[in-house]
Design a protein around this motif. Structure first.
Motif, mmCIF file in Angstrom:
data_model
loop_
_atom_site.group_PDB
_atom_site.id
_atom_site.type_symbol
_atom_site.label_atom_id
_atom_site.label_comp_id
_atom_site.label_asym_id
_atom_site.label_seq_id
_atom_site.Cartn_x
_atom_site.Cartn_y
_atom_site.Cartn_z
ATOM 1 N N GLN A 1 0.832 -1.196 0.000
ATOM 2 C CA GLN A 1 0.000 0.000 0.000
ATOM 3 C C GLN A 1 0.867 1.247 0.000
ATOM 4 N N VAL A 2 0.538 2.159 -0.886
ATOM 5 C CA VAL A 2 1.263 3.422 -1.005
ATOM 6 C C VAL A 2 0.491 4.544 -0.312
ATOM 7 N N TYR A 3 -0.824 4.561 -0.514
ATOM 8 C CA TYR A 3 -1.625 5.640 0.059
ATOM 9 C C TYR A 3 -3.086 5.224 0.078
ATOM 10 N N GLY A 4 -3.781 5.636 1.127
ATOM 11 C CA GLY A 4 -5.203 5.391 1.215
ATOM 12 C C GLY A 4 -5.882 6.541 1.938
ATOM 13 N N THR A 5 -7.028 6.957 1.456
ATOM 14 C CA THR A 5 -7.765 8.032 2.106
ATOM 15 C C THR A 5 -9.239 7.888 1.763
ATOM 16 N N ASN A 6 -10.079 8.667 2.438
ATOM 17 C CA ASN A 6 -11.500 8.690 2.104
ATOM 18 C C ASN A 6 -12.083 10.044 2.484
ATOM 19 N N THR A 7 -13.292 10.287 2.045
ATOM 20 C CA THR A 7 -13.907 11.593 2.254
ATOM 21 C C THR A 7 -14.214 11.860 3.726
ATOM 22 N N PHE A 8 -14.348 10.813 4.526
ATOM 23 C CA PHE A 8 -14.625 11.007 5.951
ATOM 24 C C PHE A 8 -13.371 11.458 6.690
#
Length: 442
Positions: free
Chosen positions: A350-357
């Motif tokens: 995994q390099v990057y993970g995000t979400n709108t919350f």
């Protein structure tokens, strides 16, 4: 008689262990006989720990099967039954081919024998003749990279050295089926890449690989199929990305409900995770070509990657930007919906993970019946290589609202060589300290 197309066939396998209680006093034949006559012995024998509760699983020849599940779900027990370390309490097992296994670290090694002597012993145990082991001895030693340590007692080895030796032996005895239980996590980055390359070679040769790991990226990007083991039962078998989504959704639901992450075998149902709210992941014939067919409320109709100066199917420079455009449709009003983006390297890291919350992004509530979500990366900033980007719709507590999409692939190139995963903005400054040093001396 035709040859079976399946490497492993498991039918209705149950495995129970007798729970042992360490008694505080010495026992004699007389005391044990009295306990048996009073019925205490029978009561102890009735206390069983059931690790596997009717496993049915078929692994085709030449495929790589990833087995995932929480700690205590029965994964290691299943592998030990496949390799013959345990016998099933009931049920049948059919194995077609020679098995080589990497289970407990250093299992089968004699601590007082040298690495070279243990190679000979383990090679013979795995079905090779003495002459065959000697013919491959140099190749095994070279792969293990142990150098002069190969003639030292293995009790002097570090855990990483144990793993190197075990992997080298297991992969050089020409197995038809390779079983691996999380042991590769012990190795350093260099040897992990080398091990992955060796297993990729096995895949190309048509070998069967069964892999237990908590690295879901490896399962998603490297395995042909996945099996989710939960509470001693097979919860789902299928395409890796789909099984992983359901597994993660159940984990998030369990966390929201305060369910322990450990799966205790003694609890009712084997400590299984709660059922999925929006779709039964294990329902026979359940289709997930899109969110609608899965019964999920958001359908991701298309996911498009757009480079600033190029079309879809992108190759971008590390200094360039990238835009993700997702056309979606909602099947019912959703006031608690958002989107998540996950970027992984081709090997699953995994390099990057995000979400709108996480980023407190304000979305329309409810989401429109038809709409487009745009995720704009101003500067990619990744080292050269190939990457996978995945988009999902979800609720604030992690419940999946979409079945996701096929991960989109993009390639990063750069005229400047670098190491690692990212290339952060930076500059170099070299200053002379001669004047300050001269002033200090004077």
């Amino acid at each position: 008689m035709h040859e079976s197309k399946d490497a492993i066939v498991i039918r209705d396998v149950v495995k129970s262990f007798r729970k042992r209680t360490i008694r505080g006093e010495y026992t004699t034949f007389k005391s044990e006989l009295l306990r048996w006559l009073r019925g205490e012995r029978q009561a102890d024998e009735a206390r069983l720990i059931t690790a596997l509760r009717g496993i049915n699983l078929t692994i085709p020849k030449g495929k790589t099967m990833g087995i995932l599940g929480r700690n205590g779900s029965g994964k290691s027990t299943l592998l030990k039954i496949i390799t013959g370390i345990y016998a099933p309490t009931s049920g049948t097992m059919e194995i077609n081919g020679r098995i080589s296994a990497l289970l407990d670290l250093g299992a089968g090694f004699h601590p007082d024998f040298s690495g070279r002597e243990n190679i000979l012993i383990n090679g013979i145990i795995l079905g090779m003749s003495r002459s065959e082991v000697r013919e491959r001895m140099d190749e095994i030693i070279a792969f293990s990279e142990l150098g002069d340590f190969i003639d030292e007692p293995v009790r002097t080895y570090s855990s990483g050295m144990y793993m190197r030796l075990a992997f080298a032996v297991a992969t050089h005895v020409d197995p038809d089926i390779l079983i691996i239980d999380e042991i590769l996590a012990v190795g350093d980055e260099h040897f992990s890449k080398k091990s992955l390359a060796k297993m990729t070679e096995f895949k190309k040769q048509g070998k069967t690989i069964v892999l237990v790991t908590h690295d879901l990226g490896t399962v998603a990007n490297w395995c042909d199929c996945a099996a989710w083991l939960d509470g001693g039962r097979i919860r789902e078998v299928g395409e890796p990305a789909k099984v992983i989504r359901h597994y993660q959704q159940a984990l998030r639901l369990a966390e929201a409900q305060g369910t322990p992450l450990m799966a205790p075998a003694l609890s009712p149902g084997g400590g299984a995770l709660p059922g999925l709210q929006d779709a039964d992941a294990s329902a026979p014939g359940a289709s997930e070509e899109n969110g609608a067919s899965a019964g999920l409320p958001v359908e991701l109709r298309s996911v498009e990657l757009v480079a600033p100066k190029g079309p879809t199917g992108v190759v971008v420079d590390t200094e360039q930007g990238l835009e993700v455009r997702v056309d979606f449709a909602t099947l019912r009003p959703l006031s608690d919906a958002g989107f998540a983006v996950d970027i992984r390297r081709e090997d699953g890291t995994q390099v990057y993970g995000t979400n709108t919350f996480l980023e407190s992004v304000s979305l329309p509530a409810p989401l429109p019946e038809r709409g487009t979500m745009r995720f704009i990366i101003d500067r990619v900033g990744l080292s050269p290589g190939r990457y996978l980007l995945d988009v999902t719709a979800r609720s604030s507590n992690g419940t999946a609202y979409s079945s996701g999409s096929q991960p989109s692939s993009f390639e990063v190139r750069s005229p400047i060589e670098s190491e690692g995963l990212v290339r952060p903005p930076h500059r170099w400054i070299i200053e002379s300290q001669a004047e300050s040093q001269h002033s200090a001396v004077s």
